[in-house]
Design a protein around this motif. Structure first.
Motif, PDB file in Angstrom:
ATOM      1  N   LEU A  43       0.849  -1.188   0.000  1.00  0.00           N
ATOM      2  CA  LEU A  43       0.000   0.000   0.000  1.00  0.00           C
ATOM      3  C   LEU A  43       0.886   1.240   0.000  1.00  0.00           C
ATOM      4  O   LEU A  43       1.612   1.501   0.964  1.00  0.00           O
ATOM      5  N   ALA A  44       0.820   1.985  -1.096  1.00  0.00           N
ATOM      6  CA  ALA A  44       1.654   3.179  -1.267  1.00  0.00           C
ATOM      7  C   ALA A  44       1.087   4.312  -0.417  1.00  0.00           C
ATOM      8  O   ALA A  44       0.024   4.859  -0.729  1.00  0.00           O
ATOM      9  N   GLU A  45       1.797   4.659   0.634  1.00  0.00           N
ATOM     10  CA  GLU A  45       1.292   5.634   1.601  1.00  0.00           C
ATOM     11  C   GLU A  45       0.973   6.979   0.956  1.00  0.00           C
ATOM     12  O   GLU A  45      -0.103   7.538   1.162  1.00  0.00           O
ATOM     13  N   ASP A  46       1.905   7.508   0.169  1.00  0.00           N
ATOM     14  CA  ASP A  46       1.698   8.829  -0.429  1.00  0.00           C
ATOM     15  C   ASP A  46       0.507   8.833  -1.381  1.00  0.00           C
ATOM     16  O   ASP A  46      -0.311   9.766  -1.367  1.00  0.00           O
ATOM     17  N   ALA A  47       0.388   7.807  -2.206  1.00  0.00           N
ATOM     18  CA  ALA A  47      -0.686   7.757  -3.201  1.00  0.00           C
ATOM     19  C   ALA A  47      -2.045   7.641  -2.527  1.00  0.00           C
ATOM     20  O   ALA A  47      -3.012   8.301  -2.940  1.00  0.00           O
ATOM     21  N   ILE A  48      -2.145   6.806  -1.484  1.00  0.00           N
ATOM     22  CA  ILE A  48      -3.427   6.615  -0.809  1.00  0.00           C
ATOM     23  C   ILE A  48      -3.806   7.862  -0.015  1.00  0.00           C
ATOM     24  O   ILE A  48      -4.962   8.301  -0.035  1.00  0.00           O
ATOM     25  N   ALA A  49      -2.838   8.464   0.677  1.00  0.00           N
ATOM     26  CA  ALA A  49      -3.121   9.686   1.427  1.00  0.00           C
ATOM     27  C   ALA A  49      -3.598  10.786   0.489  1.00  0.00           C
ATOM     28  O   ALA A  49      -4.534  11.532   0.805  1.00  0.00           O
ATOM     29  N   SER A  50      -2.984  10.885  -0.676  1.00  0.00           N
ATOM     30  CA  SER A  50      -3.396  11.885  -1.660  1.00  0.00           C
ATOM     31  C   SER A  50      -4.783  11.587  -2.208  1.00  0.00           C
ATOM     32  O   SER A  50      -5.622  12.491  -2.338  1.00  0.00           O
ATOM     33  N   ALA A  51      -5.045  10.318  -2.507  1.00  0.00           N
ATOM     34  CA  ALA A  51      -6.343   9.942  -3.079  1.00  0.00           C
ATOM     35  C   ALA A  51      -7.482  10.234  -2.114  1.00  0.00           C
ATOM     36  O   ALA A  51      -8.574  10.655  -2.529  1.00  0.00           O
ATOM     37  N   LEU A  52      -7.247  10.019  -0.822  1.00  0.00           N
ATOM     38  CA  LEU A  52      -8.286  10.245   0.179  1.00  0.00           C
ATOM     39  C   LEU A  52      -8.230  11.653   0.781  1.00  0.00           C
ATOM     40  O   LEU A  52      -9.095  12.014   1.575  1.00  0.00           O
ATOM     41  N   ALA A  53      -7.204  12.411   0.403  1.00  0.00           N
ATOM     42  CA  ALA A  53      -7.029  13.772   0.922  1.00  0.00           C
ATOM     43  C   ALA A  53      -6.960  13.783   2.446  1.00  0.00           C
ATOM     44  O   ALA A  53      -7.642  14.555   3.114  1.00  0.00           O
ATOM     45  N   VAL A  54      -6.128  12.889   2.992  1.00  0.00           N
ATOM     46  CA  VAL A  54      -5.908  12.837   4.441  1.00  0.00           C
ATOM     47  C   VAL A  54      -4.413  12.947   4.702  1.00  0.00           C
ATOM     48  O   VAL A  54      -3.585  12.747   3.814  1.00  0.00           O
ATOM     49  N   SER A  55      -4.072  13.262   5.944  1.00  0.00           N
ATOM     50  CA  SER A  55      -2.664  13.380   6.307  1.00  0.00           C
ATOM     51  C   SER A  55      -2.024  11.999   6.399  1.00  0.00           C
ATOM     52  O   SER A  55      -2.701  10.993   6.608  1.00  0.00           O
ATOM     53  N   ARG A  56      -0.701  11.985   6.283  1.00  0.00           N
ATOM     54  CA  ARG A  56       0.011  10.710   6.401  1.00  0.00           C
ATOM     55  C   ARG A  56      -0.123  10.145   7.809  1.00  0.00           C
ATOM     56  O   ARG A  56      -0.193   8.925   7.992  1.00  0.00           O
ATOM     57  N   ASN A  57      -0.182  11.012   8.811  1.00  0.00           N
ATOM     58  CA  ASN A  57      -0.341  10.533  10.185  1.00  0.00           C
ATOM     59  C   ASN A  57      -1.686   9.826  10.376  1.00  0.00           C
ATOM     60  O   ASN A  57      -1.776   8.787  11.027  1.00  0.00           O
ATOM     61  N   THR A  58      -2.742  10.419   9.795  1.00  0.00           N
ATOM     62  CA  THR A  58      -4.065   9.792   9.872  1.00  0.00           C
ATOM     63  C   THR A  58      -4.053   8.439   9.170  1.00  0.00           C
ATOM     64  O   THR A  58      -4.592   7.450   9.674  1.00  0.00           O
ATOM     65  N   LEU A  59      -3.439   8.403   7.994  1.00  0.00           N
ATOM     66  CA  LEU A  59      -3.384   7.148   7.247  1.00  0.00           C
ATOM     67  C   LEU A  59      -2.587   6.088   8.007  1.00  0.00           C
ATOM     68  O   LEU A  59      -2.986   4.916   8.057  1.00  0.00           O
ATOM     69  N   ARG A  60      -1.480   6.508   8.622  1.00  0.00           N
ATOM     70  CA  ARG A  60      -0.681   5.536   9.377  1.00  0.00           C
ATOM     71  C   ARG A  60      -1.460   4.953  10.549  1.00  0.00           C
ATOM     72  O   ARG A  60      -1.337   3.767  10.848  1.00  0.00           O
ATOM     73  N   GLU A  61      -2.268   5.780  11.193  1.00  0.00           N
ATOM     74  CA  GLU A  61      -3.105   5.274  12.280  1.00  0.00           C
ATOM     75  C   GLU A  61      -4.148   4.287  11.741  1.00  0.00           C
ATOM     76  O   GLU A  61      -4.430   3.256  12.364  1.00  0.00           O
ATOM     77  N   ALA A  62      -4.710   4.591  10.562  1.00  0.00           N
ATOM     78  CA  ALA A  62      -5.655   3.666   9.929  1.00  0.00           C
ATOM     79  C   ALA A  62      -4.961   2.348   9.598  1.00  0.00           C
ATOM     80  O   ALA A  62      -5.531   1.261   9.805  1.00  0.00           O
ATOM     81  N   PHE A  63      -3.739   2.437   9.101  1.00  0.00           N
ATOM     82  CA  PHE A  63      -2.969   1.223   8.828  1.00  0.00           C
ATOM     83  C   PHE A  63      -2.781   0.407  10.106  1.00  0.00           C
ATOM     84  O   PHE A  63      -2.878  -0.829  10.093  1.00  0.00           O
ATOM     85  N   ARG A  64      -2.491   1.090  11.218  1.00  0.00           N
ATOM     86  CA  ARG A  64      -2.296   0.374  12.482  1.00  0.00           C
ATOM     87  C   ARG A  64      -3.579  -0.351  12.912  1.00  0.00           C
ATOM     88  O   ARG A  64      -3.539  -1.481  13.396  1.00  0.00           O
ATOM     89  N   LEU A  65      -4.709   0.317  12.714  1.00  0.00           N
ATOM     90  CA  LEU A  65      -5.987  -0.302  13.066  1.00  0.00           C
ATOM     91  C   LEU A  65      -6.234  -1.555  12.234  1.00  0.00           C
ATOM     92  O   LEU A  65      -6.669  -2.594  12.747  1.00  0.00           O
ATOM     93  N   LEU A  66      -5.960  -1.472  10.944  1.00  0.00           N
ATOM     94  CA  LEU A  66      -6.203  -2.610  10.060  1.00  0.00           C
ATOM     95  C   LEU A  66      -5.169  -3.719  10.260  1.00  0.00           C
ATOM     96  O   LEU A  66      -5.464  -4.892  10.010  1.00  0.00           O
ATOM     97  N   THR A  67      -3.992  -3.353  10.717  1.00  0.00           N
ATOM     98  CA  THR A  67      -2.997  -4.367  11.075  1.00  0.00           C
ATOM     99  C   THR A  67      -3.484  -5.143  12.289  1.00  0.00           C
ATOM    100  O   THR A  67      -3.363  -6.378  12.357  1.00  0.00           O
TER     101      THR A  67
END
Length: 230
Positions: A43-67
């Protein structure tokens, strides 16, 4: 931009400016359930954060939840990947499904309030099969079982099943011929729906138990073929 990440742009509407990591995780979980992210995909962090228009920190927390939900895995110095499940995962997923789904219908004596959603899932599956859209058929099948679980009338059960069925989607990829695997269960979905429509909860539960045992056996067999060392 890849097909997977471009599809996420349409999901921006699901996220408000005050969206939380949980809501981002929900979007990604849904995408996994719908088959847009396959096992082993990085999962490409930059591409997904850009696609959803969210911060990388928010996305990383979402990744942690799904992990934590066993949908993703983090590999040191490599990134975050969609998890590749094992035979033991398959067995445990079906253990949980048998407990939840059979219990959700067993005591039913009249058609439930959510019957229309169940019949719609069967209809959507038939339409997907006619178009040879096997990913859509898999999605309709997952929706069918989410509705079955919803008959328990428990938000907690619904939440558990969303995670379980997202994991299940990652199991489906082991089947080399999705048509051969999914089409017979579409017919059986219709038979179970008919029992639910009649208010025959005991009959529906019995059919579900056999159905889930058969599916588990097929998937475990496929895993044994693909991963003989397990």
């Amino acid at each position: 931009m890849s097909l997977e990440t471009s599809g996420l742009i349409a999901d921006r509407a699901l996220l408000s400016r005050t969206s939380t990591a949980e809501r981002v995780a929900d979007v990604l979980r849904t995408r996994i359930s719908e088959g847009f992210f396959t096992p082993g995909t990085r999962l490409a962090e930059d591409a997904i954060a850009s696609a959803l228009a969210v911060s990388r920190n928010t996305l990383r927390e979402a990744f942690r939840l799904l992990t934590h939900e066993r949908l993703l895995t983090h590999e040191l110095n490599r990134g975050v990947f969609v998890r590749v499940l094992t035979t033991d995962d398959v067995i445990d997923i079906y253990r949980v499904r048998k407990f939840i789904e059979c219990a959700a219908v067993r005591d039913m004596t009249e058609p439930p309030a959510g019957l229309d959603a169940l019949l719609a899932a069967v209809s959507d599956g038939s339409a997907a099969a006619e178009q040879s859209d096997w990913r859509a058929l898999g999605t309709a099948n997952i929706r069918f079982h989410q509705v079955i679980a919803s008959f328990a009338g428990s938000p907690r059960v619904d939440e558990i099943m969303r995670g379980i069925l997202a994991e299940l989607r990652l199991v489906f990829y082991v089947m080399e011929d999705p048509r051969w695997f999914h089409e017979p269960y579409l017919v059986r979905n219709g038979e179970i729906a008919a029992r639910v429509q009649q208010g025959d909860g005991a009959g529906a539960a019995s059919m579900l138990a056999t159905y889930l045992n058969d599916a588990e056996s097929q998937l475990v067999g496929a895993y044994s073929t693909h991963n003989p060392s397990e």
